[in-house]
Scaffold this motif. Structure first.
Motif, PDB file in Angstrom:
ATOM      1  N   LEU A 170       0.842  -1.197   0.000  1.00  0.00           N
ATOM      2  CA  LEU A 170       0.000   0.000   0.000  1.00  0.00           C
ATOM      3  C   LEU A 170       0.871   1.238   0.000  1.00  0.00           C
ATOM      4  N   TYR A 171       0.548   2.170  -0.875  1.00  0.00           N
ATOM      5  CA  TYR A 171       1.208   3.478  -0.867  1.00  0.00           C
ATOM      6  C   TYR A 171       0.115   4.523  -1.005  1.00  0.00           C
ATOM      7  N   ARG A 172      -0.243   5.133   0.114  1.00  0.00           N
ATOM      8  CA  ARG A 172      -1.322   6.119   0.143  1.00  0.00           C
ATOM      9  C   ARG A 172      -0.723   7.484   0.470  1.00  0.00           C
ATOM     10  N   VAL A 173      -0.980   8.463  -0.399  1.00  0.00           N
ATOM     11  CA  VAL A 173      -0.340   9.770  -0.260  1.00  0.00           C
ATOM     12  C   VAL A 173      -1.344  10.892  -0.515  1.00  0.00           C
ATOM     13  N   ASP A 174      -1.067  12.030   0.112  1.00  0.00           N
ATOM     14  CA  ASP A 174      -1.718  13.295  -0.213  1.00  0.00           C
ATOM     15  C   ASP A 174      -0.699  14.152  -0.955  1.00  0.00           C
ATOM     16  N   LEU A 175      -1.093  14.659  -2.105  1.00  0.00           N
ATOM     17  CA  LEU A 175      -0.199  15.501  -2.897  1.00  0.00           C
ATOM     18  C   LEU A 175      -0.805  16.898  -3.024  1.00  0.00           C
ATOM     19  N   VAL A 202      -1.473  11.290 -12.978  1.00  0.00           N
ATOM     20  CA  VAL A 202      -2.430  10.211 -13.220  1.00  0.00           C
ATOM     21  C   VAL A 202      -2.114   9.497 -14.539  1.00  0.00           C
ATOM     22  N   GLY A 203      -1.753  10.267 -15.555  1.00  0.00           N
ATOM     23  CA  GLY A 203      -1.377   9.656 -16.826  1.00  0.00           C
ATOM     24  C   GLY A 203      -0.165   8.760 -16.707  1.00  0.00           C
ATOM     25  N   TYR A 204       0.811   9.190 -15.919  1.00  0.00           N
ATOM     26  CA  TYR A 204       1.994   8.357 -15.705  1.00  0.00           C
ATOM     27  C   TYR A 204       1.616   7.059 -14.987  1.00  0.00           C
ATOM     28  N   LEU A 205       0.755   7.154 -13.994  1.00  0.00           N
ATOM     29  CA  LEU A 205       0.352   5.955 -13.268  1.00  0.00           C
ATOM     30  C   LEU A 205      -0.429   5.000 -14.155  1.00  0.00           C
ATOM     31  N   GLN A 206      -1.175   5.522 -15.107  1.00  0.00           N
ATOM     32  CA  GLN A 206      -1.848   4.648 -16.069  1.00  0.00           C
ATOM     33  C   GLN A 206      -0.830   3.866 -16.894  1.00  0.00           C
ATOM     34  N   GLU A 207       0.284   4.506 -17.230  1.00  0.00           N
ATOM     35  CA  GLU A 207       1.339   3.804 -17.957  1.00  0.00           C
ATOM     36  C   GLU A 207       1.950   2.698 -17.101  1.00  0.00           C
ATOM     37  N   ARG A 245      -0.223  -6.200 -11.181  1.00  0.00           N
ATOM     38  CA  ARG A 245      -0.119  -4.827 -11.675  1.00  0.00           C
ATOM     39  C   ARG A 245      -0.333  -3.832 -10.553  1.00  0.00           C
ATOM     40  N   LEU A 246       0.236  -2.665 -10.735  1.00  0.00           N
ATOM     41  CA  LEU A 246      -0.011  -1.564  -9.817  1.00  0.00           C
ATOM     42  C   LEU A 246      -1.433  -1.064 -10.055  1.00  0.00           C
ATOM     43  N   MET A 247      -2.249  -1.074  -9.004  1.00  0.00           N
ATOM     44  CA  MET A 247      -3.616  -0.552  -9.086  1.00  0.00           C
ATOM     45  C   MET A 247      -3.649   0.781  -8.339  1.00  0.00           C
ATOM     46  N   PHE A 248      -4.348   1.751  -8.902  1.00  0.00           N
ATOM     47  CA  PHE A 248      -4.341   3.064  -8.247  1.00  0.00           C
ATOM     48  C   PHE A 248      -5.704   3.732  -8.384  1.00  0.00           C
ATOM     49  N   ASN A 249      -5.969   4.618  -7.434  1.00  0.00           N
ATOM     50  CA  ASN A 249      -7.227   5.358  -7.448  1.00  0.00           C
ATOM     51  C   ASN A 249      -6.997   6.769  -6.911  1.00  0.00           C
ATOM     52  N   PRO A 250      -7.177   7.800  -7.759  1.00  0.00           N
ATOM     53  CA  PRO A 250      -7.172   9.178  -7.250  1.00  0.00           C
ATOM     54  C   PRO A 250      -8.525   9.448  -6.593  1.00  0.00           C
ATOM     55  N   GLY A 251      -8.618   9.065  -5.324  1.00  0.00           N
ATOM     56  CA  GLY A 251      -9.919   9.039  -4.657  1.00  0.00           C
ATOM     57  C   GLY A 251     -10.553  10.395  -4.469  1.00  0.00           C
ATOM     58  N   ARG A 267      -5.102  19.638  -4.863  1.00  0.00           N
ATOM     59  CA  ARG A 267      -4.768  18.589  -3.896  1.00  0.00           C
ATOM     60  C   ARG A 267      -5.385  17.279  -4.376  1.00  0.00           C
ATOM     61  N   MET A 268      -4.620  16.214  -4.245  1.00  0.00           N
ATOM     62  CA  MET A 268      -5.097  14.896  -4.645  1.00  0.00           C
ATOM     63  C   MET A 268      -4.781  13.879  -3.561  1.00  0.00           C
ATOM     64  N   GLU A 269      -5.792  13.090  -3.188  1.00  0.00           N
ATOM     65  CA  GLU A 269      -5.594  11.947  -2.299  1.00  0.00           C
ATOM     66  C   GLU A 269      -5.504  10.709  -3.189  1.00  0.00           C
ATOM     67  N   LEU A 270      -4.378  10.028  -3.095  1.00  0.00           N
ATOM     68  CA  LEU A 270      -4.058   8.951  -4.038  1.00  0.00           C
ATOM     69  C   LEU A 270      -3.809   7.651  -3.289  1.00  0.00           C
ATOM     70  N   ASP A 271      -4.495   6.609  -3.718  1.00  0.00           N
ATOM     71  CA  ASP A 271      -4.339   5.274  -3.128  1.00  0.00           C
ATOM     72  C   ASP A 271      -3.748   4.348  -4.184  1.00  0.00           C
ATOM     73  N   ILE A 272      -2.596   3.749  -3.863  1.00  0.00           N
ATOM     74  CA  ILE A 272      -1.911   2.850  -4.788  1.00  0.00           C
ATOM     75  C   ILE A 272      -1.713   1.505  -4.106  1.00  0.00           C
ATOM     76  N   ARG A 273      -2.079   0.430  -4.797  1.00  0.00           N
ATOM     77  CA  ARG A 273      -1.851  -0.927  -4.294  1.00  0.00           C
ATOM     78  C   ARG A 273      -0.665  -1.518  -5.056  1.00  0.00           C
ATOM     79  N   VAL A 274       0.320  -1.950  -4.290  1.00  0.00           N
ATOM     80  CA  VAL A 274       1.645  -2.257  -4.837  1.00  0.00           C
ATOM     81  C   VAL A 274       1.820  -3.769  -4.984  1.00  0.00           C
ATOM     82  N   PRO A 275       2.112  -4.255  -6.185  1.00  0.00           N
ATOM     83  CA  PRO A 275       2.272  -5.699  -6.372  1.00  0.00           C
ATOM     84  C   PRO A 275       3.649  -6.197  -5.952  1.00  0.00           C
ATOM     85  N   TRP A 276       3.762  -7.489  -5.771  1.00  0.00           N
ATOM     86  CA  TRP A 276       5.060  -8.110  -5.546  1.00  0.00           C
ATOM     87  C   TRP A 276       5.955  -7.809  -6.762  1.00  0.00           C
ATOM     88  N   GLY A 277       7.214  -7.540  -6.496  1.00  0.00           N
ATOM     89  CA  GLY A 277       8.144  -7.225  -7.569  1.00  0.00           C
ATOM     90  C   GLY A 277       8.255  -5.753  -7.876  1.00  0.00           C
TER      91      GLY A 277
END
Length: 388
Positions: A170-175, A202-207, A245-251, A267-277
């Protein structure tokens, strides 16, 4: 009292988080344990955030549950979310699945064993704030060294035949993005938009999401089995992508001043779920590089975690699930829970509990009475194995 009625009683005691008070519910659990002669203590924090831990002299197994629930708006519910209605083979209400049903099943299993003459060699921990990161709950109990056994079962809801032995990171951040204002008629030649900077990230995270991360050979069977479970529960094909895969949500995103001003702030609250590897350090660096004008505040960070299939708690829970259901299919969890904090401290953790997974955090949350009774059966077997 049977497990369905105890679940109903727990649902009727409100414990939404926010606001976060669990005092009434913890007091009820304390009285139930007192009636069994199980010694316990309440650990309190501001705002009524209360935890309960039992004080067995020689515990060999830690049994955990969280008693906070996400809020519920009663519109569109078949039964009021605070009613704990028992109808049509289910207990209905907020927390029925996540996870007052699991907590009730643990308590009834303990009572049944005591009635049969078995003294459970287990420590119970009911915590106040799993839904908001565990600052006053599991993390505080760990920091104060109040949790003793290192084999742990958390009664989080899982598929009926599938204990969870690991979970993504899990990588949850406020930007907070900082722009340079200007007249909108001249943008993008004049000014620098904080809102567009957020969209660029967000575009980078989609990549990044588009690229699967390879898993080690020992994880491949678990990933494949988990994908089949995701398909059965959610109707999702290609469920292996959830774990690889990395799953993410700009909640939440908010920013700008008005339509004709280039946005100075966002301001963006971002939730990222981090895979093994996927390296968390590399992820941190890449986000910082793609958001150079943002202030980044990390609110929750955890590496992917896994309990070895050879661990005693894994094969004990798996054996009991197989005894009750005739088959067992361990899997990897797509979400996060208090298990990550326990594994980080060296605990061997399995999650297993009753619930209708598609209703988790949803309208008409419920748990079947049959699943509750079978969970009690599984828990009795697991606790007995550690107590004799």
């Amino acid at each position: 009292m049977d497990v369905a009625r105890l679940t109903s009683s727990l649902i009727r005691i409100r414990s939404e988080n926010p606001p976060g008070s669990t005092a009434d519910l913890v007091a009820f659990i304390g009285e139930f344990l007192d009636s069994l002669g199980v010694k316990n203590r309440i650990v309190s924090y501001p705002g009524g955030r209360e935890n309960l831990v039992t004080t067995e002299a020689d515990p060999r197994l830690l049994l955990c549950g969280h008693v906070d629930v996400v809020p519920a708006i009663p519109d569109d519910w078949t039964h009021d979310p605070c009613s704990g209605e028992i109808a049509d083979g289910y207990v209905w209400g907020r927390g029925a699945t996540d996870m007052k049903g699991g907590c009730a099943a643990l308590l009834i299993a303990c009572r049944d064993l005591l009635d049969s003459g078995v003294e459970p060699k287990a420590q119970f921990a009911f915590v106040c704030d799993e839904e908001t990161g565990g600052e006053h709950g599991i993390r505080s109990l760990l920091a104060d060294d109040l949790l003793l056994p290192h084999d742990c079962l958390i009664a989080e809801p899982t598929p009926a035949m599938s204990p969870a032995v690991g979970q993504k990171g899990l990588y949850r951040v406020d930007l907070s993005f900082h722009g340079r204002p200007g007249h909108s008629s001249l943008y993008p030649l004049v000014g620098k938009s904080a809102i567009m900077a957020a969209f660029d990230l967000v575009g980078y995270l989609q990549e990044v999401h588009a690229r699967p991360f390879p898993v080690t050979e020992d994880l491949q069977p678990l990933v494949a089995q988990s994908a089949r479970i995701f398909r059965d529960i959610f109707g999702i094909e290609g469920g292996d992508n959830i774990l690889t895969r990395l799953m993410f949500n700009p909640g939440r995103i908010e920013g700008g001043e008005k339509a004709n001003i280039v946005a100075e702030q966002c301001r963006m609250e971002l939730d990222i779920r981090v895979p093994w590897g996927c390296s968390l350090d590399d992820l941190r660096r890449s986000i910082a590089e793609h958001a150079p004008d943002a202030t980044i505040h990390e609110t929750d960070v955890a590496e992917p975690t896994l309990t070895s299939p050879d661990a005693r708690i894994v094969w004990t829970v798996s054996r009991e699930v197989e005894r009750v259901y005739g088959t067992v299919m361990p899997f990897l969890q797509w979400a996060a829970s208090d298990a990550k904090y326990l594994r980080d401290r060296g605990f061997d953790v399995v999650e297993y509990g009753p619930g209708e997974i598609p209703t988790l955090h949803a309208v008409d949350e419920r748990v079947s009475v049959e699943q509750l009774n079978k969970a009690v059966d599984v828990y009795r077997g697991v606790i007995r194995a550690y107590s004799l």
